[in-house]
Scaffold this motif. Sequence first.
Motif, PDB file in Angstrom:
ATOM      1  N   PHE A   1       0.832  -1.195   0.000  1.00  0.00           N
ATOM      2  CA  PHE A   1       0.000   0.000   0.000  1.00  0.00           C
ATOM      3  C   PHE A   1       0.875   1.256   0.000  1.00  0.00           C
ATOM      4  CE2 PHE A   1      -3.863  -2.065   2.360  1.00  0.00           C
ATOM      5  CZ  PHE A   1      -4.002  -2.948   1.292  1.00  0.00           C
ATOM      6  N   LYS A   2       0.448   2.287  -0.712  1.00  0.00           N
ATOM      7  CA  LYS A   2       1.096   3.596  -0.625  1.00  0.00           C
ATOM      8  C   LYS A   2       0.651   4.248   0.683  1.00  0.00           C
ATOM      9  CE  LYS A   2       0.893   4.238  -5.643  1.00  0.00           C
ATOM     10  NZ  LYS A   2      -0.040   3.153  -5.957  1.00  0.00           N
ATOM     11  N   ARG A   3       1.502   5.126   1.225  1.00  0.00           N
ATOM     12  CA  ARG A   3       1.212   5.709   2.540  1.00  0.00           C
ATOM     13  C   ARG A   3       1.435   7.215   2.490  1.00  0.00           C
ATOM     14  NH1 ARG A   3       5.195   1.329   5.449  1.00  0.00           N
ATOM     15  NH2 ARG A   3       4.224  -0.522   4.531  1.00  0.00           N
ATOM     16  N   SER A   4       0.411   7.931   2.884  1.00  0.00           N
ATOM     17  CA  SER A   4       0.478   9.388   2.906  1.00  0.00           C
ATOM     18  C   SER A   4       0.039   9.891   4.279  1.00  0.00           C
ATOM     19  CB  SER A   4      -0.432   9.998   1.835  1.00  0.00           C
ATOM     20  OG  SER A   4      -0.041   9.593   0.552  1.00  0.00           O
ATOM     21  N   ILE A   5       0.714  10.937   4.755  1.00  0.00           N
ATOM     22  CA  ILE A   5       0.333  11.588   6.011  1.00  0.00           C
ATOM     23  C   ILE A   5      -0.026  13.033   5.689  1.00  0.00           C
ATOM     24  CG2 ILE A   5       1.055  12.326   8.306  1.00  0.00           C
ATOM     25  CD1 ILE A   5       2.883   9.990   8.481  1.00  0.00           C
ATOM     26  N   HIS A   6      -1.185  13.478   6.146  1.00  0.00           N
ATOM     27  CA  HIS A   6      -1.648  14.858   5.948  1.00  0.00           C
ATOM     28  C   HIS A   6      -1.791  15.514   7.325  1.00  0.00           C
ATOM     29  CE1 HIS A   6      -2.875  14.585   1.569  1.00  0.00           C
ATOM     30  NE2 HIS A   6      -2.576  13.338   1.885  1.00  0.00           N
ATOM     31  N   ILE A   7      -1.140  16.679   7.471  1.00  0.00           N
ATOM     32  CA  ILE A   7      -1.105  17.368   8.771  1.00  0.00           C
ATOM     33  C   ILE A   7      -1.714  18.746   8.621  1.00  0.00           C
ATOM     34  CG2 ILE A   7       0.339  18.103  10.694  1.00  0.00           C
ATOM     35  CD1 ILE A   7       1.948  15.946   8.116  1.00  0.00           C
ATOM     36  N   PRO A   8      -2.788  19.043   9.362  1.00  0.00           N
ATOM     37  CA  PRO A   8      -3.367  20.393   9.322  1.00  0.00           C
ATOM     38  C   PRO A   8      -2.431  21.390  10.010  1.00  0.00           C
ATOM     39  CG  PRO A   8      -4.491  19.058  10.964  1.00  0.00           C
ATOM     40  CD  PRO A   8      -3.548  18.137  10.254  1.00  0.00           C
ATOM     41  N   TYR A   9      -2.443  22.609   9.510  1.00  0.00           N
ATOM     42  CA  TYR A   9      -1.504  23.616  10.040  1.00  0.00           C
ATOM     43  C   TYR A   9      -2.217  24.946  10.174  1.00  0.00           C
ATOM     44  CZ  TYR A   9       2.185  27.148  10.037  1.00  0.00           C
ATOM     45  OH  TYR A   9       2.971  28.226  10.335  1.00  0.00           O
ATOM     46  N   THR A  10      -1.884  25.660  11.257  1.00  0.00           N
ATOM     47  CA  THR A  10      -2.326  27.040  11.442  1.00  0.00           C
ATOM     48  C   THR A  10      -1.159  27.817  12.033  1.00  0.00           C
ATOM     49  OG1 THR A  10      -3.986  28.482  12.450  1.00  0.00           O
ATOM     50  CG2 THR A  10      -3.282  26.600  13.742  1.00  0.00           C
ATOM     51  N   PRO A  11      -0.912  29.050  11.573  1.00  0.00           N
ATOM     52  CA  PRO A  11       0.310  29.765  11.979  1.00  0.00           C
ATOM     53  C   PRO A  11       0.290  30.337  13.392  1.00  0.00           C
ATOM     54  CG  PRO A  11      -1.002  31.120  10.506  1.00  0.00           C
ATOM     55  CD  PRO A  11      -1.676  29.780  10.554  1.00  0.00           C
ATOM     56  N   SER A  12      -0.887  30.587  13.984  1.00  0.00           N
ATOM     57  CA  SER A  12      -0.924  31.281  15.273  1.00  0.00           C
ATOM     58  C   SER A  12      -1.630  30.439  16.327  1.00  0.00           C
ATOM     59  CB  SER A  12      -1.642  32.623  15.136  1.00  0.00           C
ATOM     60  OG  SER A  12      -3.020  32.432  14.847  1.00  0.00           O
ATOM     61  N   GLU A  13      -1.213  30.653  17.571  1.00  0.00           N
ATOM     62  CA  GLU A  13      -1.813  29.917  18.685  1.00  0.00           C
ATOM     63  C   GLU A  13      -3.243  30.360  18.913  1.00  0.00           C
ATOM     64  OE1 GLU A  13      -1.074  29.112  23.474  1.00  0.00           O
ATOM     65  OE2 GLU A  13       0.381  30.264  22.295  1.00  0.00           O
ATOM     66  N   SER A  14      -3.518  31.665  18.742  1.00  0.00           N
ATOM     67  CA  SER A  14      -4.882  32.164  18.950  1.00  0.00           C
ATOM     68  C   SER A  14      -5.844  31.549  17.937  1.00  0.00           C
ATOM     69  CB  SER A  14      -4.911  33.688  18.838  1.00  0.00           C
ATOM     70  OG  SER A  14      -4.452  34.108  17.561  1.00  0.00           O
TER      71      SER A  14
END
Length: 351
Positions: free
Chosen positions: A291-304
């Motif tokens: 199987f191919k394996r991909s990881i997707h990570i959500p990102y936001t630049p600020s803590e607020s």
Amino acid sequence: MSDSKDTPLQSSEATPAASGDPGVADRRALLVQLIVDHHLTGNKTKLKLVELAKLAGISRQALDRYYGDLKPYITGKRDVVELVEGSPLREQMETQAAINEIETKYEKKLEKLQVAHEKALDKALSSHITSLMNGDIVLLESNKMRSAIEKQTLHNAELLKQISRLELKLMQSHGLVTGASTPSKSLPDQNKLVFNVDIETLSMSYQRGSTLEEFETSKSNEIRVIRDKLAKYQGASDVRVVMFADRYISRFSTFADNYISLRNELSLIIRLPLFGRSEFQNFIKQIPPEFKRSIHIPYTPSESERKAQRTFNFQKIQPPPMEIKGADTASNPSIEWGVDEVVFFKIKQGD
């Protein structure tokens, strides 16, 4: 010739008590003294006529016949004080009578308290026994419920097996599995299956009183079930496992809906709330190697913004604080972890 002085003297028990007979007077005085002494001892047991006669040296019949006027004092029908002459002894008798009366009063009160205590004790024992019986009933009902749950679990497991078989048949009908009875067909543009770890329900259980350990155990169990499901897709061509590294700042459902799979590729989209490299790698090792394996990570630049997104998405069912901390301090995946693709994507407000 018989003379009166040669006739034997009759016993005082055999003749009526004459007031002028010194012997009779002495015996009467002795009887009175015995009655008074018994009274002064404070002994509440009635003086028996047989015992009194024996102490006085006469028979019971003589006591009844010649000293019957003393019987009411012996049996308690008349006050013994009436037999006493002289102030000091009378006062002593009256004092003893008062003492006897008080003792009798408190003995009766003590008896009532003892009866009340025994009733209370019987009631407590009865209540305790009832509680034990109720406990046995609850235990019996819990055993019945446990047995019913076990049967339901086995039934659910059988249903899951049937679902898996139906999914495999469906895949065969689309030519996904090698050896399918029908010729291979081109897959539709979107061919994906979604596997969700129900963090929301687990978080709700935590807020209702379950422990952090129970939360972690339930989460691990759900992830393990998903991992085991991947094995049944072995043999299908062009399978990609898409791992959504959940950071609790965006909705997994939105990600899964918007994910666009490659043409002719089956995408298995998995929600993975794992935060350490070792946890991810342990999961990846269980994925079939083809199987191919991909990881997707959500990102936001600020803590607020991260906090705002988390509050908006979870509202009143926030995950445990330690879970949030793990998400905020999670390691960033890389190709070296054993995957084919690592994708960071910036979330938008409302995602």
